[in-house]
Design a protein around this motif. Sequence first.
Motif, short mmCIF file in Angstrom:
data_model
loop_
_atom_site.label_atom_id
_atom_site.label_comp_id
_atom_site.label_asym_id
_atom_site.label_seq_id
_atom_site.Cartn_x
_atom_site.Cartn_y
_atom_site.Cartn_z
N SER A 102 13.41 -2.47 -14.18
CA SER A 102 14.51 -2.93 -15.02
C SER A 102 14.24 -4.32 -15.58
CB SER A 102 15.79 -2.93 -14.17
OG SER A 102 16.85 -3.42 -14.92
N LEU A 112 19.80 -12.20 -19.67
CA LEU A 112 20.82 -11.70 -18.72
C LEU A 112 21.06 -12.64 -17.54
CD1 LEU A 112 20.10 -7.85 -18.57
CD2 LEU A 112 21.95 -9.02 -19.75
N TYR A 149 19.29 3.98 -15.74
CA TYR A 149 18.42 3.62 -14.62
C TYR A 149 18.78 4.46 -13.38
CZ TYR A 149 15.70 0.66 -11.44
OH TYR A 149 14.79 0.19 -10.53
N TYR A 204 29.14 0.49 -20.41
CA TYR A 204 29.29 0.59 -21.86
C TYR A 204 30.66 1.17 -22.22
CZ TYR A 204 24.32 -0.21 -22.95
OH TYR A 204 23.07 -0.76 -23.10
N ARG A 212 18.11 5.78 -24.84
CA ARG A 212 19.16 5.67 -23.82
C ARG A 212 19.63 7.06 -23.37
NH1 ARG A 212 24.86 3.82 -25.86
NH2 ARG A 212 26.06 4.54 -24.08
N ARG A 258 15.49 -1.39 -20.30
CA ARG A 258 16.16 -2.67 -20.53
C ARG A 258 17.22 -2.91 -19.45
NH1 ARG A 258 19.24 -3.08 -26.10
NH2 ARG A 258 20.13 -4.87 -25.03
N GLY A 259 17.50 -4.17 -19.20
CA GLY A 259 18.35 -4.55 -18.08
C GLY A 259 19.79 -4.08 -18.15
N GLU A 260 20.25 -3.75 -19.36
CA GLU A 260 21.65 -3.31 -19.52
C GLU A 260 21.81 -1.83 -19.23
OE1 GLU A 260 19.91 -5.00 -21.71
OE2 GLU A 260 21.03 -6.70 -22.51
N PHE A 261 20.69 -1.10 -19.13
CA PHE A 261 20.76 0.36 -18.96
C PHE A 261 21.02 0.74 -17.51
CE2 PHE A 261 18.07 1.91 -22.86
CZ PHE A 261 19.13 1.59 -23.70
N ASP A 262 22.25 0.55 -17.08
CA ASP A 262 22.58 0.83 -15.68
C ASP A 262 22.66 2.33 -15.40
OD1 ASP A 262 23.37 -0.07 -13.05
OD2 ASP A 262 25.35 0.71 -13.52
N LEU A 295 30.11 -4.32 -23.72
CA LEU A 295 29.37 -4.18 -22.47
C LEU A 295 30.11 -5.01 -21.41
CD1 LEU A 295 26.65 -3.32 -21.05
CD2 LEU A 295 25.73 -5.51 -21.81
N MET A 310 13.41 -8.32 -11.23
CA MET A 310 14.43 -7.48 -10.58
C MET A 310 15.03 -8.17 -9.35
SD MET A 310 13.25 -3.52 -10.98
CE MET A 310 11.58 -3.66 -10.41
N ASP A 339 27.45 -6.53 -17.84
CA ASP A 339 26.05 -6.21 -18.13
C ASP A 339 25.63 -4.82 -17.69
OD1 ASP A 339 25.57 -8.63 -19.36
OD2 ASP A 339 24.97 -9.63 -17.52
N ALA A 340 26.58 -3.92 -17.53
CA ALA A 340 26.22 -2.59 -17.03
C ALA A 340 27.05 -1.45 -17.61
CB ALA A 340 26.32 -2.56 -15.51
N ALA A 387 22.07 -0.92 -27.98
CA ALA A 387 21.71 0.50 -28.17
C ALA A 387 22.93 1.41 -28.02
CB ALA A 387 20.58 0.92 -27.24
N ARG A 437 17.70 -10.47 -10.37
CA ARG A 437 18.89 -9.70 -10.78
C ARG A 437 19.68 -9.23 -9.54
NH1 ARG A 437 20.06 -6.24 -15.27
NH2 ARG A 437 22.33 -6.34 -15.38
#
Lengths: 429, 168
Positions: A167, B72, A134, B144, A96, A127-131, B138, B32, B141-142, B129, B35
Motif C-alpha cells: 500500500s 497521506l 486492498y 469512499y 479500483r 494507492r494508499g486510499e484503496f482500503d 473520502l 506501510m 483516507d479509506a 479514482a 501508516r
Amino acid sequence: MIEPGPVCYRTLAYPNSHHLSTYQAIGGYEVIKDIITNQTPADTIIEAIKASGLVGRGGAAFPSGLKMSFMPKSADTIKYLVCNSDEGEPGTSKDRFILSENPHQLIEGLLIAAYAIGASVVYNYLRGEFDVPYQRMEKALEEAREQGYVGQNIFNSGLTIDIYNVSGAGSYIVGEETAMLESLEGKRAYPRAKPPFPAMSGLYGCPTTINNTETLASLPVIIQQGPSWYKNYHSENSGGTKIFCVSGHVMRPKIMELPLGIPFTELLDKVGGIRDGNRLKAVIPGGSSMKILPAEVMLNIHMDYASLKAAGSAIGTGAVIVLDETCCMVEILTCLMNFYKHESCGQCTPCREGTPWIYRTLIELLNGKSSVAAVESLCRIAGNIEGKTICAFGEAVAWPVTSFLQHFSDEFIYFAEHGHSMVKGRKKS
Amino acid sequence: MSNPILTAAMINKIDHCSSKFPVDQKRSALLMALRVVQDEYGWLSEQAIDAVADHLSLPRIYAYEVVEFYSLYRRKKPGKHVIKVCNSISCYLCASQDLIHLCEKKLGIKLGETTPCGRFTLEETECIAACAGAPAILVNDAVYHEEVTATKLDQILHGLTTNEVPND
C-alpha cells in the motif's frame, strides 16, 4: 455506474463477483494451471501476448509482449514483476474495480506474467486510499495461497511465485514505473533516469517488469480465448478491449469495458448524452495528461489508439472527460494545473518551477490581472518543461497547456483583454 | 520489552509488512509501517516516526524523508474524522467547489480547519479514482462516498457523529 464487460470485468455479471467460487465457476485459474501443468514455454506465452496486440493500459500504450521480452532469460538472478495499481490519473477509475470486484483474475494474470518473465516475486502496489480494494486483494491472495495457486510449489510443480500487496502513502508520481520502484524500496518516489531500464536494473537492482492492473488482468482471457480473438474483438486489428471511464458533463457517468474502435458518439449514447441537453464543447480523451480535443473532432472519432493519435491526442488510461458548452477553458485549465502543481515531485527544476509558474499565471488571468503577453508566455513555459525532465510528468503538464491554447486560444485572449470569461454565465473576475 | 509508542498489536502489523520484503530490504516496509502507526494515533509525532525507524533499524532520516514527501502522512493531529473532498477535474466538473462550500457551511469551518469540538477536519484531495461517481468524498483516507448530494452529505456526517458509517 459500472457495467460488466468481456475481459477484466467479466465476473461483474455475477453476484459476489470477487469470490473465489465465482471466478472458478467461469474457468478461473484454469489457464495458469494448463500453462504450468503442460510446462508451456515462456516464449510461447510472450509471443501470444505480442500477437494479441495488447499494449499497456496504464496510459503509455507500450506493447506488453515486447516489454516482457526485454527481461533477461538467465535464471541466475531473482526477477520481479510489479503490478501498478496506483490509479491516480485524474478522470481514471477502472483499476479500483478490478481490484475490488475481480481480484482473482488479476492474481491469475500476475501468475501468467510472472511465469512468462521468470519472476518469482510479484508486488501489487495499490494507492494508499484503496482500503476496500486492498482488503479484497488480501482476502483473494489468502484464498489463492490456500488453494496452492500462489506461493511455493504452485500446482505441485515445484515452481515458486509469491505475490504481495503493498500500500502506498499518497503520491501521483508513484504511477511512473521507476518512481514506483523507488517507493517500493521505501524511498521518495523520484523517477529514475533511464537507461538502465527496469528490465535490466529494476527493484533492488534486479530485472523487473512493471505493468498496469488492467493490462495484467486481461491476460487470462487473452490466453484462454487466443490472441486473434482478442486482437479482432471488434473488427480486424482493432486491438481488443479497453475500460473507458466516462466522466464530467454527461447524463450518467459510467465505467464500461468496450471494444476498442467504437465511435465516440456511441460511447456518448451509452452515458445518456450531454447533461441538461447542453452541447458538447470538448473532450479530454485519455486522462487529464492527454491533449484536449474539440467537439467537432471528437464527434467523428473512433476510440482506438491510431485514431486518437492521428487526431493529435491519445487514449491514455481510457478516462474520457467530457466538457459541455458551459465550461470556461481558462477555469478548467487552472483546475488541471492545480493538480500538477501539487503533484510535481520536485526532482527536476523545469517541472518544479515551471508547473507552479503556469498555475500562478492562470490565477492572475482568472483574477483579471493579466495580459495577452502573459497568455502567450504559457506555451513558452510549457515548452521549457516538455522533454526537459527525467520522466513524462513534464509532458503531462505541457500537453494540456499547449492543447488548450491550440484549440481555445480565443477564450484565453478574451479573458486577458476583458478581465472576465467569454463563456456566458461564468463568474466575472 | 514494551515500547511507549508502538504497541504489540502495531509491531505485529509492522512485522507482517516487513515479511513481504527480502530480509535485507527492511526499508521497503517503511511506508506501510508509518501508516500502521498513523492509523492508530491519527498523526505522526516525532516520537512515532523515530519509533518506526528504530524498530526497522533504519536511520531516522529515512523516515522523515518519506513522511515529508507522501501526502497521506500527517504531522499534526487532525479531528477525529477527516473529510476530504475531491477537487480534481471530474469532480470539479460536477460541482465539487459547491460541495466544498456546503461542507464549510455545515461544519462551520474553512478548508484545512478542524471543528472546535475536534470531531471533523475538512480538506480537499487530488483525484481519488472515483471519477464516474463525482463529486466524491473520502473519509479518514479509506471510505469512499460517491455522487454526494446535500442530503447524502448530511447522512455521512450524521453517520460519523453516531459512529454508524452508512454504506456507500
